[in-house]
Design a protein around this motif. Structure first.
Motif, PDB file in Angstrom:
ATOM      1  N   ARG A 138      72.822  42.284  48.458  1.00  0.00           N
ATOM      2  CA  ARG A 138      73.065  42.171  47.026  1.00  0.00           C
ATOM      3  C   ARG A 138      74.163  43.136  46.595  1.00  0.00           C
ATOM      4  O   ARG A 138      74.317  44.205  47.145  1.00  0.00           O
ATOM      5  CB  ARG A 138      71.769  42.482  46.261  1.00  0.00           C
ATOM      6  CG  ARG A 138      70.585  41.692  46.791  1.00  0.00           C
ATOM      7  CD  ARG A 138      69.290  42.188  46.192  1.00  0.00           C
ATOM      8  NE  ARG A 138      68.150  41.635  46.934  1.00  0.00           N
ATOM      9  CZ  ARG A 138      66.895  41.856  46.610  1.00  0.00           C
ATOM     10  NH1 ARG A 138      66.593  42.623  45.599  1.00  0.00           N
ATOM     11  NH2 ARG A 138      65.934  41.317  47.323  1.00  0.00           N
TER      12      ARG A 138
ATOM     13  N   ILE B 221      76.003  45.835  44.097  1.00  0.00           N
ATOM     14  CA  ILE B 221      75.471  46.976  43.360  1.00  0.00           C
ATOM     15  C   ILE B 221      76.418  47.326  42.220  1.00  0.00           C
ATOM     16  O   ILE B 221      77.593  46.946  42.239  1.00  0.00           O
ATOM     17  CB  ILE B 221      75.297  48.195  44.290  1.00  0.00           C
ATOM     18  CG1 ILE B 221      76.670  48.674  44.798  1.00  0.00           C
ATOM     19  CG2 ILE B 221      74.393  47.871  45.458  1.00  0.00           C
ATOM     20  CD1 ILE B 221      76.615  50.014  45.471  1.00  0.00           C
TER      21      ILE B 221
ATOM     22  N   ALA C  23      74.057  48.263  49.590  1.00  0.00           N
ATOM     23  CA  ALA C  23      72.958  47.472  49.044  1.00  0.00           C
ATOM     24  C   ALA C  23      71.608  48.040  49.463  1.00  0.00           C
ATOM     25  O   ALA C  23      70.674  48.137  48.657  1.00  0.00           O
ATOM     26  CB  ALA C  23      73.087  46.017  49.497  1.00  0.00           C
TER      27      ALA C  23
ATOM     28  N   TYR D 265      70.892  51.350  47.706  1.00  0.00           N
ATOM     29  CA  TYR D 265      70.620  51.074  46.295  1.00  0.00           C
ATOM     30  C   TYR D 265      69.209  50.524  46.113  1.00  0.00           C
ATOM     31  O   TYR D 265      68.456  50.952  45.219  1.00  0.00           O
ATOM     32  CB  TYR D 265      71.660  50.072  45.773  1.00  0.00           C
ATOM     33  CG  TYR D 265      71.470  49.660  44.337  1.00  0.00           C
ATOM     34  CD1 TYR D 265      71.610  50.589  43.305  1.00  0.00           C
ATOM     35  CD2 TYR D 265      71.169  48.344  44.015  1.00  0.00           C
ATOM     36  CE1 TYR D 265      71.447  50.201  41.978  1.00  0.00           C
ATOM     37  CE2 TYR D 265      71.001  47.950  42.696  1.00  0.00           C
ATOM     38  CZ  TYR D 265      71.140  48.889  41.678  1.00  0.00           C
ATOM     39  OH  TYR D 265      70.976  48.507  40.368  1.00  0.00           O
ATOM     40  N   GLN D 266      68.804  49.607  46.990  1.00  0.00           N
ATOM     41  CA  GLN D 266      67.468  49.008  46.862  1.00  0.00           C
ATOM     42  C   GLN D 266      66.361  49.978  47.271  1.00  0.00           C
ATOM     43  O   GLN D 266      65.235  49.862  46.806  1.00  0.00           O
ATOM     44  CB  GLN D 266      67.379  47.736  47.718  1.00  0.00           C
ATOM     45  CG  GLN D 266      68.383  46.644  47.334  1.00  0.00           C
ATOM     46  CD  GLN D 266      68.213  46.168  45.916  1.00  0.00           C
ATOM     47  OE1 GLN D 266      67.116  46.247  45.361  1.00  0.00           O
ATOM     48  NE2 GLN D 266      69.286  45.680  45.303  1.00  0.00           N
TER      49      GLN D 266
ATOM     50  N   GLU E 143      64.787  48.909  43.171  1.00  0.00           N
ATOM     51  CA  GLU E 143      63.937  47.816  43.629  1.00  0.00           C
ATOM     52  C   GLU E 143      62.644  48.321  44.253  1.00  0.00           C
ATOM     53  O   GLU E 143      61.558  47.996  43.802  1.00  0.00           O
ATOM     54  CB  GLU E 143      64.698  46.953  44.639  1.00  0.00           C
ATOM     55  CG  GLU E 143      63.916  45.761  45.187  1.00  0.00           C
ATOM     56  CD  GLU E 143      63.791  44.635  44.173  1.00  0.00           C
ATOM     57  OE1 GLU E 143      62.892  43.805  44.326  1.00  0.00           O
ATOM     58  OE2 GLU E 143      64.597  44.606  43.224  1.00  0.00           O
ATOM     59  N   TYR E 144      62.759  49.143  45.288  1.00  0.00           N
ATOM     60  CA  TYR E 144      61.578  49.479  46.070  1.00  0.00           C
ATOM     61  C   TYR E 144      61.047  50.884  45.813  1.00  0.00           C
ATOM     62  O   TYR E 144      59.915  51.180  46.201  1.00  0.00           O
ATOM     63  CB  TYR E 144      61.900  49.308  47.571  1.00  0.00           C
ATOM     64  CG  TYR E 144      62.317  47.900  47.909  1.00  0.00           C
ATOM     65  CD1 TYR E 144      61.413  46.844  47.794  1.00  0.00           C
ATOM     66  CD2 TYR E 144      63.608  47.612  48.317  1.00  0.00           C
ATOM     67  CE1 TYR E 144      61.792  45.541  48.093  1.00  0.00           C
ATOM     68  CE2 TYR E 144      64.006  46.322  48.617  1.00  0.00           C
ATOM     69  CZ  TYR E 144      63.088  45.286  48.494  1.00  0.00           C
ATOM     70  OH  TYR E 144      63.467  44.011  48.782  1.00  0.00           O
TER      71      TYR E 144
ATOM     72  N   PHE F 231      60.317  45.915  51.419  1.00  0.00           N
ATOM     73  CA  PHE F 231      61.599  46.411  51.909  1.00  0.00           C
ATOM     74  C   PHE F 231      61.792  46.038  53.376  1.00  0.00           C
ATOM     75  O   PHE F 231      62.866  45.581  53.783  1.00  0.00           O
ATOM     76  CB  PHE F 231      61.677  47.930  51.727  1.00  0.00           C
ATOM     77  CG  PHE F 231      62.896  48.552  52.352  1.00  0.00           C
ATOM     78  CD1 PHE F 231      64.151  48.359  51.783  1.00  0.00           C
ATOM     79  CD2 PHE F 231      62.804  49.320  53.510  1.00  0.00           C
ATOM     80  CE1 PHE F 231      65.291  48.924  52.364  1.00  0.00           C
ATOM     81  CE2 PHE F 231      63.925  49.881  54.082  1.00  0.00           C
ATOM     82  CZ  PHE F 231      65.172  49.684  53.507  1.00  0.00           C
TER      83      PHE F 231
ATOM     84  N   TRP G  48      62.669  42.425  53.727  1.00  0.00           N
ATOM     85  CA  TRP G  48      64.049  42.170  53.315  1.00  0.00           C
ATOM     86  C   TRP G  48      65.035  42.582  54.409  1.00  0.00           C
ATOM     87  O   TRP G  48      65.994  41.878  54.690  1.00  0.00           O
ATOM     88  CB  TRP G  48      64.340  42.923  52.013  1.00  0.00           C
ATOM     89  CG  TRP G  48      65.753  42.736  51.519  1.00  0.00           C
ATOM     90  CD1 TRP G  48      66.365  41.553  51.251  1.00  0.00           C
ATOM     91  CD2 TRP G  48      66.695  43.773  51.260  1.00  0.00           C
ATOM     92  NE1 TRP G  48      67.650  41.783  50.817  1.00  0.00           N
ATOM     93  CE2 TRP G  48      67.887  43.137  50.819  1.00  0.00           C
ATOM     94  CE3 TRP G  48      66.665  45.163  51.327  1.00  0.00           C
ATOM     95  CZ2 TRP G  48      69.021  43.856  50.465  1.00  0.00           C
ATOM     96  CZ3 TRP G  48      67.791  45.879  50.970  1.00  0.00           C
ATOM     97  CH2 TRP G  48      68.960  45.226  50.546  1.00  0.00           C
TER      98      TRP G  48
END
Length: 660
Positions: free
Chosen positions: A471, A473, A549, A552-553, A558-559, A634, A637
């Motif tokens: 994804r 950022i 990405a 960032y996640q 996100e996580y 996570f 993913w």
């Protein structure tokens, strides 16, 4: 020399001209002699050789220039050769009495002033200054010729009759050439042919220099710490006036060593081939080292961690001190301090004593100065020491960013920690629960290379195409530019050691990449561009996009597992660039996978205690996502990104609540 094939009148003229153009970038040659054997300059006394030949043919006209320039070629008659026992017998007779090989390593080189290099490509020169093609600068064909310019070809111009022109004409074909700009060597090449040219009414000797390429920039004055170079060079040299000078072989070789370094890629290829069951260990570790990281070799007992570290330093021809860590280690053991001066000195007299790190640093400075070879420290069982207690004062110096501005200080002494110095360590993972943990500050300055048992399956994990694209950022383009700029800056960082050379010693460069060959901006930029241009299977994404990405996640985006800054992305891309510098072929998505394990996985260890606590005490409030759930999402993913080894490590960490 022995001629194996002659291309003369039996070969069509145009073909000979085309071959001449292909070989020399010049189609003015028509008769070509080819030899599969090395061209040799006779070290045989002229009078003895003449006598030897005249035993068979007393009327043989001996060319006087055979032993000076080697530009003449005269074939012995069949009858003369037969009288002497044939070609092989003649060659053997001469060889017994001494010959020296000129090809591919001529006896000396040339140092040329770039002001005398004509900057047009070959076709522009041919079109403008020769009548071979019948083209002038005014014709339409000239523009077409210029489109075929070869940047590897240059022309060196000297007025005829000068002593420097004579030096050029007496040089060997294929002689090595260094080109300097205002006293700084900037390029190198090889000498092809010399011919007279009339340029704007003046006759010049025009030397064709081919295979021109960039060279690391080294100041000519640094060849020696004497300001007068006339004692150093075979010809008087003044970089302000002299366009050319002869460069003795030993000085040329010292320049090559100073400019190009240690041929690290070949060295690591050798040890990786010898240790093929652990070749990944050596290749990964070397790439981390070139990228500027210290390295921890970790794994269960008996897998050869210490052996791997020692074999690697041996292969790279780097000295090594070895120390075994223990729980009592303090800053005094690592850096040093004061100790009593000795039994024969006053009781109140103390002297400075270097610790294991300072001692290795001193030897590193000495090694770089005397031979260009660094010296490193290997710490066995690193996690047996309380690292905050032992290394607390020098954590920053383990990072290359601070080594040019800070020094190791112990007692009244201090020492530079060179940019090419590395700290190697081993860590036994089987008894880690009983030992000290590695804090974030320490992990941040190390790369971790796993050394598995040799019987572990060597099969590659599934590297099929990923099903999910990384994804984007926020501020992606700006961060991308910051990271790539930092990688180039970091890998080109170097400094000269200037204070202890002897009068005829080339300078040695202390490069952050260990090998100065890798520290050229063009070399690093090309490798980085290649890393980012390879198709890894992610749609419209390169490894940097993926790393950004993931980091960032991992954070609250996100996580909510761990907050990680852009410095980690710099570390990973710097490693991938170093891996590309060391590799004959392109790196792959598996290289990215392994880089994430080495750099990103250790940072997730701080989340393991939260994961254990939440699972044990059930501390998560109703309605909140559980740590285990976020971690599982996570992990899933990561698997969808086509990173199977990183995915497997995350799953194993969840089972053991520990990363390392």
């Amino acid at each position: 020399m022995q001629v194996d094939l002659t291309l003369g009148s039996e070969v069509p003229r145009q073909l000979r001209k085309d071959l001449s153009q292909h070989i020399w970038r010049d189609d003015s040659f028509e008769y070509i002699w080819l030899s599969k054997t090395p061209i040799e300059r006779l070290g045989y006394p002229t009078t003895e050789f003449e006598s030897f030949i005249q035993e068979a043919d007393e009327n043989f006209a001996f060319p006087t220039s055979w032993f000076s320039m080697g530009d003449d070629f005269e074939q012995l008659s069949v009858e003369t050769m037969a009288e002497l026992g044939g070609q092989a017998a003649v060659h053997e007779e001469i060889s017994k009495n001494g010959v020296r090989t000129l090809s591919p390593d001529p006896g000396s080189g040339l140092l040329l002033d770039s002001d005398h290099i004509l900057d047009q490509g070959h076709w522009a020169i041919a079109a403008k200054y020769t009548d071979v093609t019948g083209i002038t600068a005014d014709t339409a064909s000239f523009e077409r010729y210029k489109e075929g310019q070869d940047p590897r070809i240059g022309y060196f111009r000297l007025a005829r009759g000068s002593e420097y022109s004579d030096l050029l004409k007496n040089a060997e074909n294929d002689a090595r050439v260094l080109i300097h700009d205002n006293g700084t060597v900037v390029k190198q090449g090889r000498l092809a042919n010399i011919e007279g040219k009339v340029i704007e009414g003046t006759t010049y000797d025009l030397a064709t220099i081919f295979d021109i390429r960039e060279t690391p920039k080294v100041d000519i004055a640094a060849f020696t710490n004497s300001s007068n170079l006339s004692d150093f060079l075979e010809e008087p040299f003044d970089k302000r006036d002299a366009p050319i000078s002869n460069l003795p072989t030993d000085q040329y070789e010292q320049y090559q060593a100073a400019a190009y370094g240690r041929d690290t890629a070949t060295r690591v290829d050798g040890v990786a081939s010898d240790e093929h069951l652990q070749k990944r260990v050596y290749r990964e570790a070397t790439a981390h080292l070139v990228a500027g990281r210290n390295v921890v070799f970790y794994g269960p007992p008996g897998t050869g961690k210490t052996r791997a570290a020692s074999k690697l330093t041996d292969a790279l021809d780097i000295g090594q001190d070895t120390a075994t860590a223990n729980a009592e280690w303090s800053n005094y053991d690592v850096v040093g301090g004061y100790e009593p001066a000795g039994p024969d000195t006053p009781e109140q007299e103390w002297t400075a004593k270097a610790g294991v790190l300072s001692s290795a640093a001193q030897q590193c400075v000495e090694g770089l100065t005397l031979s260009g070879d660094p010296h490193w420290l290997l710490v066995d069982e690193l996690n047996r020491a309380n690292l905050d207690q032992a290394f607390g004062d020098v954590f920053t110096l383990l990072d290359l960013d601070y080594r040019t501005s800070q020094r190791l200080k112990f007692g009244t002494d201090e020492v530079t920690l060179p940019l090419s110095f590395r700290l190697l360590a081993t860590m036994n993972t089987s008894d880690r629960a009983k030992l000290f943990s590695l804090g974030y500050a320490f992990r941040r300055r190390f790369a971790f290379v796993q050394v598995p048992p040799l019987y572990t399956s060597g099969g590659d994990p599934d590297q099929s195409d990923p099903t999910t694209s990384p994804r984007k950022i926020p501020n992606h383009d700006e961060i991308h530019e910051i990271v790539t700029g930092a990688v180039v800056d970091d890998l080109t960082r170097q400094r000269l050691l200037v204070d202890t050379w002897d009068s005829h010693r080339m300078p040695t460069r202390d490069a952050a990449t260990i090998d100065p060959a890798f520290a050229m901006e063009s070399v690093v930029s090309n490798a980085l561009d290649n890393v980012l241009a390879i198709d890894y299977g992610w749609d419209d994404a390169d490894p940097l996009d993926v790393v950004l990405a993931i980091t960032y996640q991992l954070s609250g985006a996100e996580y909510d597992i761990v907050d990680i800054g852009q410095a980690l992305a710099i570390d990973i891309i710097r490693y991938l660039t170093a891996a590309q510098l060391l590799s004959d072929g392109d790196i792959t998505r598996q290289t990215v996978d392994r880089a994430l394990i080495a750099y990103l996985l250790p940072q997730i260890d701080v989340f393991m205690s939260e994961l254990r606590k939440a699972e044990t005490l059930s501390t998560t409030a109703d309605g909140e996502s559980t740590p285990a759930g976020r971690y599982s999402d996570f992990t899933t993913w990561i698997g969808s990104l086509g990173l199977p080894e990183f995915h497997a490590e995350l799953e194993e960490a969840a089972d053991s609540y520990s990363v390392l």
